[in-house]
Design an enzyme around this catalytic site. Structure first.
Site, PDB file in Angstrom:
ATOM      1  N   ASP A  53      36.402  -9.928  20.206  1.00 47.60           N
ATOM      2  CA  ASP A  53      36.705 -10.402  21.557  1.00 47.60           C
ATOM      3  C   ASP A  53      38.185 -10.708  21.761  1.00 47.60           C
ATOM      4  OD1 ASP A  53      35.809 -10.924  24.170  1.00 47.60           O
ATOM      5  OD2 ASP A  53      35.764 -13.081  23.794  1.00 47.60           O
ATOM      6  N   ASP A  76      31.780  -4.339  22.800  1.00 47.68           N
ATOM      7  CA  ASP A  76      33.192  -4.357  23.197  1.00 47.68           C
ATOM      8  C   ASP A  76      34.149  -3.797  22.156  1.00 47.68           C
ATOM      9  OD1 ASP A  76      32.214  -5.623  25.425  1.00 47.68           O
ATOM     10  OD2 ASP A  76      33.108  -7.567  25.000  1.00 47.68           O
ATOM     11  N   ASP A 126      27.903 -17.459  29.527  1.00 46.39           N
ATOM     12  CA  ASP A 126      28.994 -16.528  29.254  1.00 46.39           C
ATOM     13  C   ASP A 126      30.241 -17.253  28.767  1.00 46.39           C
ATOM     14  OD1 ASP A 126      27.734 -14.057  30.052  1.00 46.39           O
ATOM     15  OD2 ASP A 126      27.909 -14.746  32.118  1.00 46.39           O
TER      16      ASP A 126
END
Length: 360
Positions: free
Chosen positions: A144, A182, A335
């Site tokens: 991330d 991701d 989130d």
């Protein structure tokens, strides 16, 4: 050093009553790997989606048996614990709403602190129930890009050792793995260094992970491939090839995002045509009302209001390229610390009830 108890790390080993006693310890700020809460790039937030006209809407599946929904439902997941908590306080309406989440199979997010023994215990529980484990591996180094869900393995060697342990923990039991949300897209959008050592190392780690997992005889592997609002399929063709798509079973789209199933199907079909016709899975966990188009685009990814649960998990999608609709993001888990939410991955009860209440 982790402060979790073994039961917290396994996430399901105790009965629900005993598990309630551990709820505070297991859901505190240091107790969970984040499952979502990733701050996307401008390309993800504002990118145009492929035209939904490229593929008709798949019919809503009617079959609910093991062939259509073969995945395990964790009886001690956070949604189930929330249901039990509401019932204990006499809040039956709230409990009924949350059963729309707790009774559906959802992915188990596996971070670097989940040991081989924990994976073995989890997959054994699924096998005893006659079901298949659904796992998300989320531990790539520089995960991330240091944002809300930062973390991951300390280096390449640690990551390879961890993947090897996960594979041994799965063993010969049936499992579907979504590999590293991701990880590819953050190279494509420049969040992770796009050239030099980091790019080459990341793709090498993903290729090695695919190969190692595919040594397990009953493991299916899907590489994450972003979503319909994050870049263009053509930009992903070479990166996915470098990441090992040829040896994977397919790819995953819309993980932790809100793009509609129609948008996601169109995006996936375009991408599939560029990577050898590979099938794909769609995260439908929170896409019932599509993405938030009213608020600040920079925050449309983080606990956006007005969203809804999407189509329940199934392998009966009505489209031969769409291998499954899955709940990869766990509905009700935050989130990140925005719009009143707790840290990424922690239970956000009000938001969970909103998702369930808005579901069609």
């Amino acid at each position: 050093m982790s402060t979790r108890t073994p039961a917290c790390r396994a996430g399901f080993a105790l009965p629900a009553v005993a598990f309630l006693l551990l709820l505070t310890a297991c859901t505190g700020p240091a107790a969970r790997d984040a499952s979502g809460g990733r701050d996307p790039s401008a390309a993800q937030r504002q990118g145009a989606a492929p035209s939904a006209a490229a593929a008709p809407a798949a019919p809503r599946p009617a079959a609910l048996g093991p062939e259509a929904v073969p995945y395990w439902v964790n009886p001690d997941g956070q949604a189930a614990l929330a249901v039990a908590g509401h019932l204990a306080e006499g809040r039956t309406a709230e409990a009924a709403l949350l059963r729309r989440i707790s009774t559906r199979p959802q992915a188990e997010w596996i971070g670097p602190d989940r040991s081989e023994d924990a994976i073995r215990t989890l997959t054994e529980a699924a096998t005893r129930a006659g079901r298949e484990a659904l796992l998300v591996l989320y531990a790539i180094p520089d995960r991330d890009c240091g944002q809300h869900s930062a973390g991951g393995a300390t280096d390449a060697a640690a990551y390879r050792d961890w993947v090897d342990g996960v594979a041994r923990g799965i063993g010969t039991r049936r499992a579907t793995v979504v590999l590293e949300p991701d990880a590819v897209m953050h190279v494509v959008d420049g969040c992770t260094e796009s050239g030099g050592r980091l790019r080459g190392e990341r793709f090498e780690l993903l290729r090695d992970a695919v190969r190692r997992l595919k040594l397990q005889p009953a493991t299916t592997v899907y590489l994450d491939a972003g979503n319909a609002g994050w870049g263009a399929p053509a930009d992903l063709r070479l990166p996915l090839q470098e990441a090992g798509i040829a040896e994977a079973d397919g790819f995953a789209v819309n993980v932790s995002n809100f793009r509609t199933t129609e948008e996601s199907t169109a995006y996936g079909r375009q991408l599939s045509a560029l990577v050898g016709g590979k099938p794909f899975v769609i995260d439908t966990s929170r896409n019932g009302n599509g993405p938030d188009t009213q608020g600040d685009p920079a925050e449309s990814w983080c606990n956006p209001p007005g969203r809804a649960l999407g189509a329940p998990p199934t392998r009966s999608t009505g489209d031969p390229l769409v291998a499954a609709h899955l709940w990869i993001k766990r509905p009700g888990e935050s989130d990140g610390p925005c719009r009143g939410g707790p840290k990424a991955g922690e239970w956000f009860d009000a938001y969970a009830r909103e998702l369930a209440g808005n579901a069609r």
